[in-house]
Design a protein around this motif. Structure first.
Motif, PDB file in Angstrom:
ATOM      1  N   ILE A 250     -65.075 -35.532  19.701  1.00  0.00           N
ATOM      2  CA  ILE A 250     -63.645 -35.834  19.675  1.00  0.00           C
ATOM      3  C   ILE A 250     -63.408 -37.338  19.587  1.00  0.00           C
ATOM      4  O   ILE A 250     -62.537 -37.813  18.853  1.00  0.00           O
ATOM      5  CB  ILE A 250     -62.961 -35.246  20.922  1.00  0.00           C
ATOM      6  CG1 ILE A 250     -63.005 -33.715  20.879  1.00  0.00           C
ATOM      7  CG2 ILE A 250     -61.510 -35.719  21.023  1.00  0.00           C
ATOM      8  CD1 ILE A 250     -62.467 -33.054  22.116  1.00  0.00           C
ATOM      9  N   VAL A 251     -64.193 -38.107  20.328  1.00  0.00           N
ATOM     10  CA  VAL A 251     -64.005 -39.554  20.362  1.00  0.00           C
ATOM     11  C   VAL A 251     -64.378 -40.193  19.027  1.00  0.00           C
ATOM     12  O   VAL A 251     -63.729 -41.137  18.567  1.00  0.00           O
ATOM     13  CB  VAL A 251     -64.829 -40.168  21.512  1.00  0.00           C
ATOM     14  CG1 VAL A 251     -64.868 -41.688  21.406  1.00  0.00           C
ATOM     15  CG2 VAL A 251     -64.240 -39.763  22.858  1.00  0.00           C
ATOM     16  N   MET A 252     -65.420 -39.685  18.372  1.00  0.00           N
ATOM     17  CA  MET A 252     -65.946 -40.321  17.166  1.00  0.00           C
ATOM     18  C   MET A 252     -65.093 -40.091  15.922  1.00  0.00           C
ATOM     19  O   MET A 252     -65.145 -40.877  14.982  1.00  0.00           O
ATOM     20  CB  MET A 252     -67.369 -39.818  16.885  1.00  0.00           C
ATOM     21  CG  MET A 252     -68.388 -40.231  17.919  1.00  0.00           C
ATOM     22  SD  MET A 252     -68.684 -42.004  17.881  1.00  0.00           S
ATOM     23  CE  MET A 252     -69.827 -42.185  19.242  1.00  0.00           C
ATOM     24  N   TRP A 253     -64.303 -39.020  15.883  1.00  0.00           N
ATOM     25  CA  TRP A 253     -63.617 -38.646  14.644  1.00  0.00           C
ATOM     26  C   TRP A 253     -62.212 -38.172  14.956  1.00  0.00           C
ATOM     27  O   TRP A 253     -62.021 -37.266  15.777  1.00  0.00           O
ATOM     28  CB  TRP A 253     -64.413 -37.553  13.934  1.00  0.00           C
ATOM     29  CG  TRP A 253     -64.044 -37.300  12.523  1.00  0.00           C
ATOM     30  CD1 TRP A 253     -63.379 -38.128  11.667  1.00  0.00           C
ATOM     31  CD2 TRP A 253     -64.313 -36.109  11.764  1.00  0.00           C
ATOM     32  NE1 TRP A 253     -63.233 -37.555  10.435  1.00  0.00           N
ATOM     33  CE2 TRP A 253     -63.796 -36.319  10.461  1.00  0.00           C
ATOM     34  CE3 TRP A 253     -64.948 -34.914  12.049  1.00  0.00           C
ATOM     35  CZ2 TRP A 253     -63.894 -35.354   9.461  1.00  0.00           C
ATOM     36  CZ3 TRP A 253     -65.053 -33.957  11.055  1.00  0.00           C
ATOM     37  CH2 TRP A 253     -64.530 -34.173   9.772  1.00  0.00           C
ATOM     38  N   LEU A 260     -62.655 -28.211  15.892  1.00  0.00           N
ATOM     39  CA  LEU A 260     -62.816 -27.477  17.149  1.00  0.00           C
ATOM     40  C   LEU A 260     -61.813 -26.334  17.262  1.00  0.00           C
ATOM     41  O   LEU A 260     -62.077 -25.334  17.935  1.00  0.00           O
ATOM     42  CB  LEU A 260     -62.672 -28.430  18.333  1.00  0.00           C
ATOM     43  CG  LEU A 260     -63.774 -29.473  18.473  1.00  0.00           C
ATOM     44  CD1 LEU A 260     -63.462 -30.427  19.618  1.00  0.00           C
ATOM     45  CD2 LEU A 260     -65.133 -28.814  18.694  1.00  0.00           C
ATOM     46  N   PHE A 261     -60.667 -26.488  16.616  1.00  0.00           N
ATOM     47  CA  PHE A 261     -59.701 -25.393  16.614  1.00  0.00           C
ATOM     48  C   PHE A 261     -60.276 -24.164  15.909  1.00  0.00           C
ATOM     49  O   PHE A 261     -60.153 -23.035  16.396  1.00  0.00           O
ATOM     50  CB  PHE A 261     -58.407 -25.833  15.932  1.00  0.00           C
ATOM     51  CG  PHE A 261     -57.433 -24.716  15.690  1.00  0.00           C
ATOM     52  CD1 PHE A 261     -56.670 -24.211  16.725  1.00  0.00           C
ATOM     53  CD2 PHE A 261     -57.297 -24.166  14.427  1.00  0.00           C
ATOM     54  CE1 PHE A 261     -55.782 -23.178  16.505  1.00  0.00           C
ATOM     55  CE2 PHE A 261     -56.411 -23.135  14.198  1.00  0.00           C
ATOM     56  CZ  PHE A 261     -55.640 -22.635  15.236  1.00  0.00           C
ATOM     57  N   VAL A 262     -60.908 -24.390  14.754  1.00  0.00           N
ATOM     58  CA  VAL A 262     -61.513 -23.274  14.025  1.00  0.00           C
ATOM     59  C   VAL A 262     -62.624 -22.646  14.860  1.00  0.00           C
ATOM     60  O   VAL A 262     -62.743 -21.413  14.944  1.00  0.00           O
ATOM     61  CB  VAL A 262     -62.063 -23.756  12.672  1.00  0.00           C
ATOM     62  CG1 VAL A 262     -62.738 -22.618  11.926  1.00  0.00           C
ATOM     63  CG2 VAL A 262     -60.944 -24.345  11.821  1.00  0.00           C
ATOM     64  N   GLN A 263     -63.427 -23.493  15.499  1.00  0.00           N
ATOM     65  CA  GLN A 263     -64.476 -22.965  16.362  1.00  0.00           C
ATOM     66  C   GLN A 263     -63.878 -22.207  17.545  1.00  0.00           C
ATOM     67  O   GLN A 263     -64.402 -21.160  17.964  1.00  0.00           O
ATOM     68  CB  GLN A 263     -65.344 -24.113  16.880  1.00  0.00           C
ATOM     69  CG  GLN A 263     -66.551 -23.650  17.669  1.00  0.00           C
ATOM     70  CD  GLN A 263     -67.271 -24.810  18.323  1.00  0.00           C
ATOM     71  OE1 GLN A 263     -66.666 -25.615  19.030  1.00  0.00           O
ATOM     72  NE2 GLN A 263     -68.569 -24.913  18.091  1.00  0.00           N
ATOM     73  N   GLY A 264     -62.764 -22.722  18.080  1.00  0.00           N
ATOM     74  CA  GLY A 264     -62.110 -22.044  19.193  1.00  0.00           C
ATOM     75  C   GLY A 264     -61.597 -20.672  18.812  1.00  0.00           C
ATOM     76  O   GLY A 264     -61.600 -19.744  19.640  1.00  0.00           O
TER      77      GLY A 264
END
Length: 655
Positions: A250-253, A260-264
């Protein structure tokens, strides 16, 4: 007690002693077998880990060698090296250099958070807007280990990126290894990843891009999640690793929360069938909270789709843009938002990834659907799935990767920019499938194979098929890889080098340059001069500034363009021949087409597009060197690719 009773008691005692000896012997044999199995497992894990690390290190060495051969990096001057950072990515390296030149690390951070020397007339928090945490960390590491006399800053920077790419492929290796149970699948994953490099990574041509820093952390998070779901690795270790890598991602990009939403969504579907522990969602919440605090309370993290509905987010963006026509069309015309071409699928097919991927996906998907049907029917699933059961779709980590690859695959079919999120895991998922005896057993259970023992045949095929694939890849692609490392390529951009040298030697220190965002990123990197905009597509204000600057390629009057440039306090405007005379066969997405449409200069007649305006195209007219253009602008530099005009502070009316 009679003699008979004594004899019976003695017999019973001997019998008990004999049984005890047998139990001790059996226990000793079991212990020996357990020790042998444990030793075998340790050796297997050691060999697999060694193979994973070796693959990662070899890939990093390969990238370094290929980069040197492609750009002649070691033999170039500093400016020529920096120009090789393409696509506007060089701007990030500029801030890395700035951190190294600062008197102290703390002072450098302070200057970046209050940067008034980059965008004319504005003070920006460059760390927040550009997500410069990779540059902060790499510059701090460079200072701490005392590398000033051992390695040049640029080599340290690209070395860190190449090291992260090694971590990337190592995580993919482990991911496929955990699912299949054999490290052969990991080696096949790495081979496919390297062969399909144009579709798996952008590190070849734009090293400083944020996704090159961030995706290795996402890969580690997926590997940890796979181990967590498979119960083959310590749950606590996987949970902690997921937390750390999710936060780092999250911090890097700045776009990580969409991924992460798609993964969630995939994990939510697993949660619906109680196939994933509920506390796994705490990883996302804690990571978002920490990132929100660290990233200067960035509002986008609180309104991101990971925490809110995707439709609401898209609606908010639409309302935010309001009546702006040029900006949404410009973003939609970016290459990353186009659908992938046939050459993408052709490359995957020639490397044998796509055909095997489709087969593996079909088997796992059908088996997963059967599992869901049995679950909805009230049938209890087995606690552990054996190879003989032929139910590969009952393994939570397999179900997750099926959903993962389907969701990201759907995105990749619509937007080719997301193929870099999908293709690496296609390689890992496919390698797992062809190397997994359970997948073959699942197929044999469906066809009810009886002529040959299915377990034996599954073991044979899970070894033979990847061996055949590996041999064919070695014969076909290994000579190509060697030729890439031995063939000396040529990359030289003399016009850009000449432009940068002119700016450094002739332009006043207070000068502000206007131009396309990608070119301005290079100007800022190579010269340090202030610019009017940056190659950043998440800041509406910078996008509006870019639209104003792009008007030099529209059919606007000299006075209109002059007012737009002076409003940004521009001293010089750089006109690019490539944009002015763009001859792309696809009309509608050229810069001048987008401008003509937004400015109302586009006319449609019987399916054909025509442009009409009382003014000629500015970038063409200004080269004619006649009034009123000479009243507002003075040409000070030109070559085959660029024309630089000074924005006159005093208008001279010449006729």
């Amino acid at each position: 007690m009679t003699n008979l009773d004594l004899e019976m008691a003695e017999l019973r005692s001997r019998k008990r002693e004999g049984e005890k000896k047998k139990e001790d012997a059996a226990s000793e044999v079991d212990q020996q077998n357990h020790n042998a199995v444990l030793l075998q497992r340790i050796v297997k894990v050691f060999i697999g880990c060694l193979a994973a690390v070796t693959c990662g290190m070899m890939y990093a060495v390969y990238l370094s060698t290929y980069h040197e051969r492609k750009f002649w990096f070691s033999s170039r001057q500093e400016m020529e090296r920096e120009i090789t950072f393409q696509g506007g990515s060089g701007l990030y390296y500029y801030y890395y250099k700035h951190m190294l030149f600062a008197s102290s690390f703390e002072r450098g951070v302070y200057e970046l958070t209050r940067d008034n020397r980059t965008v004319s007339g504005q003070t920006i928090n460059a760390v927040e807007q550009l997500s410069l945490y990779p540059e902060l960390l790499s510059s701090l590491l460079y200072r701490l280990i005392g590398s000033q006399n051992a390695i040049e800053p640029v080599y340290f920077y690209i070395g860190v990126v190449f090291g992260l790419q090694a971590v990337y492929v190592t995580a993919l290796f482990i991911c496929s290894w955990v699912m299949s149970g054999t490290w052969v699948a990991g080696m096949l994953t790495v081979a496919w990843y390297i062969i399909n490099r144009p579709d798996t990574t952008k590190v070849d041509y734009a090293i400083p891009l944020r996704d090159n820093w961030a995706l290795p952390y996402f890969s580690c998070q997926v590997a940890a999640l796979t181990g967590f779901l498979s119960n083959s690795i310590s749950s606590m270790f996987c949970y902690l690793l997921m937390s750390v890598t999710t936060f780092s991602f999250i911090v890097m990009w700045e776009h990580s929360h969409y991924v992460l939403f798609v993964q969630g969504v995939a994990l939510l579907l697993l949660d619906c069938f109680d196939l994933v522990p509920p506390h796994i969602h705490k990883v996302y919440l804690s990571s978002l909270l920490l990132a929100y605090v660290l990233q200067y309370q960035r509002p986008s993290l609180l309104s991101c789709p990971l925490l809110s509905l995707l439709i609401a987010s898209l609606l908010a963006r639409y309302l935010q843009y309001g009546n702006w026509e040029f900006i949404p069309n410009l973003l939609l015309c970016e290459e990353g938002f186009q659908s992938p071409g046939q050459d993408f699928f052709l490359r995957l097919t020639q490397a044998s990834v796509l055909p095997f991927y489709v087969l593996v996906l079909l088997v796992c998907l059908i088996s997963t659907m059967q599992t869901i049907y049995r679950r909805l029917s009230g049938e209890r699933l087995k606690g552990s799935v054996r190879m003989e059961d032929g139910r590969i779709g009952e393994r939570p980590e397999v179900i997750y990767h099926v959903l993962h690859t389907l969701l990201f695959g759907a995105l990749a079919m619509m937007f080719q920019g997301t193929k870099y999120l999908w293709t690496p895991y296609v390689c890992a998922f496919t390698a797992f499938g062809v190397c997994s005896p359970e997948l073959w057993m699942t197929v044999f259970r469906w066809i009810r194979l009886r002529s040959v023992h299915p377990v034996v045949l599954a073991l044979i095929l899970s070894t033979a098929v990847p061996t055949i694939i590996g041999f064919s890849l070695w014969r076909e692609y290994f000579p190509r890889v060697l030729s890439e490392l031995t063939e000396v390529q040529e990359f030289y951009d003399p016009d850009t080098v000449e432009l940068m040298n002119w700016i450094k030697s002739q332009a006043p220190l207070a000068a502000v340059f206007a131009g396309s965002p990608a070119l301005l990123g290079t100007v800022k990197l190579c010269t340090g001069w202030p610019v009017t905009s940056l190659p950043l597509y998440t800041d509406l204000n910078l996008l509006q500034r870019s639209e104003s600057t792009y008007q030099v390629y529209a059919m606007r009057s000299a006075e209109e363009v002059y007012k737009l440039l002076t409003a940004q306090k521009s001293s010089y405007i750089i006109i690019e021949e490539e944009l002015c005379n763009e001859m792309s066969p696809v009309r509608g997405c050229r810069i001048k087409d987008l401008l003509d449409y937004a400015n109302g200069h586009m006319v449609y007649d019987q399916g054909e597009m025509y442009t009409f305006s009382k003014h000629g195209r500015f970038c063409h007219e200004i080269k004619m060197n006649y009034s009123p253009y000479t009243n507002y602008f003075t040409r000070v530099f030109w070559n085959r690719s660029y024309h630089v005009y000074r924005v006159n502070s005093v208008i001279s009316f010449q006729y």
